[in-house]
Design an enzyme around this catalytic site. Structure first.
Site, short mmCIF file in Angstrom:
data_model
loop_
_atom_site.label_atom_id
_atom_site.label_comp_id
_atom_site.label_asym_id
_atom_site.label_seq_id
_atom_site.Cartn_x
_atom_site.Cartn_y
_atom_site.Cartn_z
N ASP A 78 0.86 -1.19 0.00
CA ASP A 78 0.00 0.00 0.00
C ASP A 78 0.90 1.24 0.00
O ASP A 78 1.22 1.78 1.05
CB ASP A 78 -0.89 -0.03 1.25
CG ASP A 78 -2.05 0.94 1.18
OD1 ASP A 78 -2.38 1.39 0.07
OD2 ASP A 78 -2.63 1.25 2.23
N GLU B 80 -6.80 5.27 -8.43
CA GLU B 80 -8.07 5.79 -7.93
C GLU B 80 -8.65 6.90 -8.80
O GLU B 80 -7.95 7.80 -9.25
CB GLU B 80 -7.86 6.32 -6.50
CG GLU B 80 -9.14 6.61 -5.78
CD GLU B 80 -9.06 6.27 -4.29
OE1 GLU B 80 -9.98 6.66 -3.57
OE2 GLU B 80 -8.09 5.61 -3.86
N LYS C 199 -9.85 2.15 -8.68
CA LYS C 199 -10.36 2.32 -7.32
C LYS C 199 -11.47 3.37 -7.30
O LYS C 199 -11.31 4.46 -7.84
CB LYS C 199 -9.23 2.77 -6.38
CG LYS C 199 -8.44 1.64 -5.78
CD LYS C 199 -7.36 2.15 -4.86
CE LYS C 199 -7.77 2.15 -3.43
NZ LYS C 199 -6.65 2.50 -2.53
N THR D 214 -13.25 0.99 -2.67
CA THR D 214 -12.49 1.42 -1.50
C THR D 214 -13.38 2.21 -0.54
O THR D 214 -14.57 2.40 -0.81
CB THR D 214 -11.26 2.24 -1.96
OG1 THR D 214 -10.43 2.50 -0.83
CG2 THR D 214 -11.66 3.55 -2.62
N PHE E 226 -11.73 -1.31 5.22
CA PHE E 226 -10.71 -0.55 5.95
C PHE E 226 -10.67 -0.93 7.44
O PHE E 226 -11.44 -0.40 8.23
CB PHE E 226 -11.00 0.95 5.81
CG PHE E 226 -10.46 1.57 4.56
CD1 PHE E 226 -10.44 0.88 3.36
CD2 PHE E 226 -9.97 2.87 4.58
CE1 PHE E 226 -9.94 1.46 2.21
CE2 PHE E 226 -9.47 3.46 3.42
CZ PHE E 226 -9.46 2.76 2.24
#
Length: 315
Positions: A16, A89, A125, A149, A171
């Protein structure tokens, strides 16, 4: 065998980070980025030339196009280091606009393809709003794979599974943060760690539901605060982990066993769950943590997108 190598035996390890120079030492399969990680990376001296080159090359183009080209440039560098996929993203400010999200995602894919990168090596994303999930559903039908996400609730996960998205990123750490803050002085860290961590419990519920009902969507735990959260989700399809925590795993030789088991999940007696739009919105509204964290996450990514734009204008 260190814990990182042990984890790789039963979970796909994802890095990440936007810092692609860090990747080689951990040998992850995939990598994920987001606006905050890219913003952090371009402020480092070793990445400043990459941003300046991209801005100079496309000076005069619309800001949103320059941003996408910068994201793809980072993605291309990451893909040169890893064997798998990179997640890139869509602008968080489009989180409530299905058609704009689809258009932006298609352009990102076109930019990758222009660089000779196969569509299957990129995940787009998108924030797991109702509009984002509907955009992902349309993209998946076109063969563009997505990573949903800012996912904090079971309702979001169920809707993503119904939309047949490729992958979700629940998350863990941000769920943990919310419950810890709510509890204040009453928080018992020992009692709410490991398998009892609220973020770990959330991902476990989603994983078990997907496996029980044959949902093909991949589950990738994300946003970890400590190694204990990671080891408590060993066996999850994928885990995306920041370099600092990857380093801690690599430095530990403590034994590690799978905590999640797809075969065991298939035997569970669980109720089937589905949501239409009204049901989804109500279920999300009933989950105070998920409602707050989703809104907060979109706002934070939007703020970092604006900061990135300012850096580009100053370049």
């Amino acid at each position: 065998m260190n814990q990182l190598d042990a984890l790789k035996q039963f979970t796909t390890v994802v890095a990440d980070t936007g810092d692609f120079k860090q990747l080689a030492q951990f040998q992850p399969q995939d990598a994920t980025t987001n606006p905050s990680l890219i913003l952090k990376a371009v402020q480092k001296p070793e990445y400043a030339p990459l941003m300046h080159d991209t801005v100079a090359q496309f000076k005069g183009r619309p800001m949103d196009e320059i941003i996408d080209r910068l994201l793809v440039r980072f993605g291309r560098e990451i893909l040169a280091t890893i064997p798998g996929r990179v997640s890139t993203e869509v602008d968080a400010r489009l989180s409530f606009d299905t058609s704009a999200t689809v258009t932006r995602a298609e352009r990102i894919i076109e930019l990758y393809q222009a660089e000779g990168i196969h569509i299957d090596r990129v995940l787009i994303k998108i924030a797991a709003t109702w509009e984002g999930i509907k955009a992902a559903e349309k993209l998946e039908r076109k063969g563009i794979h997505t990573n949903l996400t800012l996912l904090f609730s079971f309702a979001q996960a169920v809707a993503c599974g119904d939309a047949k998205v490729q992958l979700i990123s629940p998350f863990v750490g941000r769920i943990y943060d919310w419950y810890k803050k709510q509890a204040g002085a009453q928080w018992d860290e020992a009692a709410r760690s490991g398998a009892n961590d609220p973020g770990v419990l959330s991902v476990t519920q989603i994983f078990n539901h997907y496996k029980r009902f044959g949902v093909a969507t991949e589950v990738m735990g994300a946003s970890f605060r400590n190694v204990g959260q990671i080891t408590a989700l060993a066996g999850c399809d994928l885990l995306t982990i920041a370099p600092e925590l990857l380093a801690q795993l690599a430095a530990s030789n403590a034994p590690l066993q799978p905590a999640l088991n797809a075969e065991a999940a298939r035997q569970l007696d669980l109720p089937a769950v589905n949501y239409d739009e009204a049901g989804f919105r109500y279920a999300l509204n009933e989950d105070a943590m998920a409602t707050e964290k989703l809104a907060e996450g979109i706002r934070a990514f939007a703020v970092d997108a604006v900061k990135l734009e300012k850096l580009i204008l100053a370049a």
